[in-house]
Write an enzyme that holds these catalytic residues in place. Structure first.
Site, PDB file in Angstrom:
ATOM      1  N   GLU A 100       4.700 -10.309  -1.865  1.00  0.00           N
ATOM      2  CA  GLU A 100       4.765  -9.533  -2.720  1.00  0.00           C
ATOM      3  C   GLU A 100       3.774  -8.540  -2.747  1.00  0.00           C
ATOM      4  O   GLU A 100       2.659  -8.631  -1.785  1.00  0.00           O
ATOM      5  CB  GLU A 100       4.516 -10.137  -4.067  1.00  0.00           C
ATOM      6  CG  GLU A 100       5.654 -10.414  -5.137  1.00  0.00           C
ATOM      7  CD  GLU A 100       6.427  -9.079  -5.612  1.00  0.00           C
ATOM      8  OE1 GLU A 100       6.212  -8.077  -5.478  1.00  0.00           O
ATOM      9  OE2 GLU A 100       7.129  -9.373  -6.466  1.00  0.00           O
ATOM     10  N   ASP A 101       4.081  -7.458  -2.954  1.00  0.00           N
ATOM     11  CA  ASP A 101       3.136  -6.090  -3.039  1.00  0.00           C
ATOM     12  C   ASP A 101       2.052  -6.194  -3.928  1.00  0.00           C
ATOM     13  O   ASP A 101       0.729  -6.230  -3.849  1.00  0.00           O
ATOM     14  CB  ASP A 101       3.630  -4.913  -3.075  1.00  0.00           C
ATOM     15  CG  ASP A 101       4.449  -4.552  -4.244  1.00  0.00           C
ATOM     16  OD1 ASP A 101       4.824  -5.677  -5.039  1.00  0.00           O
ATOM     17  OD2 ASP A 101       5.339  -3.461  -4.425  1.00  0.00           O
ATOM     18  N   ASP A 104       1.622  -8.145 -11.265  1.00  0.00           N
ATOM     19  CA  ASP A 104       1.210  -7.646 -12.395  1.00  0.00           C
ATOM     20  C   ASP A 104       1.351  -8.592 -13.785  1.00  0.00           C
ATOM     21  O   ASP A 104       0.697  -9.269 -13.899  1.00  0.00           O
ATOM     22  CB  ASP A 104       2.142  -6.250 -12.775  1.00  0.00           C
ATOM     23  CG  ASP A 104       1.735  -5.331 -13.764  1.00  0.00           C
ATOM     24  OD1 ASP A 104       0.479  -5.236 -13.975  1.00  0.00           O
ATOM     25  OD2 ASP A 104       2.593  -4.461 -14.353  1.00  0.00           O
ATOM     26  N   PHE A 153      -2.771   2.291 -12.195  1.00  0.00           N
ATOM     27  CA  PHE A 153      -1.575   2.533 -11.320  1.00  0.00           C
ATOM     28  C   PHE A 153      -1.710   3.125 -10.031  1.00  0.00           C
ATOM     29  O   PHE A 153      -2.352   4.063  -9.880  1.00  0.00           O
ATOM     30  CB  PHE A 153      -0.445   3.343 -12.168  1.00  0.00           C
ATOM     31  CG  PHE A 153       0.786   3.438 -11.404  1.00  0.00           C
ATOM     32  CD1 PHE A 153       1.916   2.401 -11.841  1.00  0.00           C
ATOM     33  CD2 PHE A 153       1.207   4.397 -10.541  1.00  0.00           C
ATOM     34  CE1 PHE A 153       2.972   2.455 -11.137  1.00  0.00           C
ATOM     35  CE2 PHE A 153       2.392   4.258 -10.063  1.00  0.00           C
ATOM     36  CZ  PHE A 153       3.570   3.205 -10.273  1.00  0.00           C
ATOM     37  N   ARG A 166       5.241   5.453  -0.620  1.00  0.00           N
ATOM     38  CA  ARG A 166       5.001   4.341   0.221  1.00  0.00           C
ATOM     39  C   ARG A 166       4.330   4.250   1.534  1.00  0.00           C
ATOM     40  O   ARG A 166       3.821   3.391   1.907  1.00  0.00           O
ATOM     41  CB  ARG A 166       6.483   3.811   0.418  1.00  0.00           C
ATOM     42  CG  ARG A 166       7.091   3.387  -1.100  1.00  0.00           C
ATOM     43  CD  ARG A 166       8.186   2.422  -0.742  1.00  0.00           C
ATOM     44  NE  ARG A 166       9.277   2.590  -1.864  1.00  0.00           N
ATOM     45  CZ  ARG A 166       9.145   1.719  -2.869  1.00  0.00           C
ATOM     46  NH1 ARG A 166       8.259   0.837  -2.937  1.00  0.00           N
ATOM     47  NH2 ARG A 166      10.136   1.710  -3.900  1.00  0.00           N
TER      48      ARG A 166
HETATM   49  P1  5GP Z   1       5.754  -7.749 -12.623  1.00  0.00           P
HETATM   50  O1  5GP Z   1       4.688  -8.871 -12.140  1.00  0.00           O
HETATM   51  O2  5GP Z   1       5.233  -7.239 -13.886  1.00  0.00           O
HETATM   52  O3  5GP Z   1       7.028  -8.548 -12.932  1.00  0.00           O
HETATM   53  O4  5GP Z   1       6.162  -6.483 -11.519  1.00  0.00           O
HETATM   54  C1  5GP Z   1       5.504  -6.532 -10.372  1.00  0.00           C
HETATM   55  C2  5GP Z   1       6.016  -5.175  -9.811  1.00  0.00           C
HETATM   56  O5  5GP Z   1       5.840  -4.175 -10.681  1.00  0.00           O
HETATM   57  C3  5GP Z   1       5.485  -4.852  -8.444  1.00  0.00           C
HETATM   58  O6  5GP Z   1       6.498  -5.436  -7.386  1.00  0.00           O
HETATM   59  C4  5GP Z   1       5.507  -3.404  -8.480  1.00  0.00           C
HETATM   60  O7  5GP Z   1       6.961  -2.921  -7.994  1.00  0.00           O
HETATM   61  C5  5GP Z   1       5.303  -2.933  -9.928  1.00  0.00           C
HETATM   62  N1  5GP Z   1       4.036  -2.594  -9.968  1.00  0.00           N
HETATM   63  C6  5GP Z   1       3.176  -3.227 -10.611  1.00  0.00           C
HETATM   64  N2  5GP Z   1       2.075  -2.652 -10.761  1.00  0.00           N
HETATM   65  C7  5GP Z   1       1.943  -1.340 -10.156  1.00  0.00           C
HETATM   66  C8  5GP Z   1       1.072  -0.432  -9.721  1.00  0.00           C
HETATM   67  O8  5GP Z   1      -0.085  -0.365  -9.715  1.00  0.00           O
HETATM   68  N3  5GP Z   1       1.695   0.667  -9.000  1.00  0.00           N
HETATM   69  C9  5GP Z   1       3.105   0.599  -8.303  1.00  0.00           C
HETATM   70  N4  5GP Z   1       3.436   1.558  -7.597  1.00  0.00           N
HETATM   71  N5  5GP Z   1       3.805  -0.457  -8.810  1.00  0.00           N
HETATM   72  C10 5GP Z   1       3.485  -1.652  -9.622  1.00  0.00           C
END
Ligand code: 5GP
Length: 180
Positions: A100-101, A104, A153, A166
């Site tokens: 994962e990147d 959150d 963010f 990106r």
């Molecule tokens: P979650 O954990 O809420 O289900 O979703 C995670 C996804 O939300 C990540 O893969 C990413 O795409 C997006 N995301 C969460 N925080 C950030 C952030 O600070 N910046 C960006 N660009 N995307 C984020």
């Protein structure tokens, strides 16, 4: 015009810091899975940069695959995911690592992990470049974390805003103002 340039407010994580944690994660994973083969799953699109760097630090036989998921519309709160692009091969009996990147709320990953578990991998783990633990809404165990980030963010190193940024090699915070 789709792209409206925002100013970079500040660099949060520089390239040197990213390189260091990618090397560390590569060493940890290589040590933990010694004698095994790995099946890396890149969750598109944000993870493609991290995945490319990470697998080059893995000193084990490994395969890579790509998956694209999105939340069902109106279902963001549950994290129920729709598969837009599925894996190319079966993961049954394989040691899987989801790449994962950023984690959150953890909702998407939680659902994705449950879904992939039904395909009977030998093991399934999660590796993320960035983690926002303050925002977590589900109790999901993340096995390998590059670094924790504050509740801001961020973009760059694969992470986007409306599809852009990106390609930035470092992680930055954009300014609130859209003006030049
Ligand atoms: P979650 O954990 O809420 O289900 O979703 C995670 C996804 O939300 C990540 O893969 C990413 O795409 C997006 N995301 C969460 N925080 C950030 C952030 O600070 N910046 C960006 N660009 N995307 C984020």
């Amino acid at each position: 015009m789709a792209y409206r340039e925002k100013k970079i407010d500040h660099t949060l994580i520089d390239c040197e810091t990213i390189n260091k944690f990618v090397k560390r994660l590569g060493e940890e994973i290589t040590r933990d899975y010694r004698g095994k083969e790995l099946y890396f799953i890149c969750v598109l699109k944000g993870s493609f940069v991290f995945m490319a760097d990470l697998v080059r630090e893995i000193k084990l036989p490994c395969e890579v695959d790509f998956m694209s998921v999105s939340s069902y519309s109106g279902d963001k709160s549950t994290g129920v995911v729709k598969i837009n692009k599925d894996l190319d091969r079966s993961i049954a009996g394989k040691h899987v690592l989801i790449v994962e990147d950023i984690v959150d709320t953890g909702l998407t990953l939680n659902h994705l992990k449950s879904l992939l578990t039904t395909r009977n991998p030998a093991s399934i783990g999660i590796v993320t470049a960035f983690d926002k633990p303050m925002r977590r809404r589900v109790d999901i165990h993340v096995d390998y974390i590059g670094m924790e980030v504050p509740n801001e963010f961020i973009v760059g190193y694969g992470l986007d805003l409306d599809g852009y940024y990106r390609n930035l090699p470092e992680v930055v915070v954009l300014s609130d103002s859209d003006e030049d």
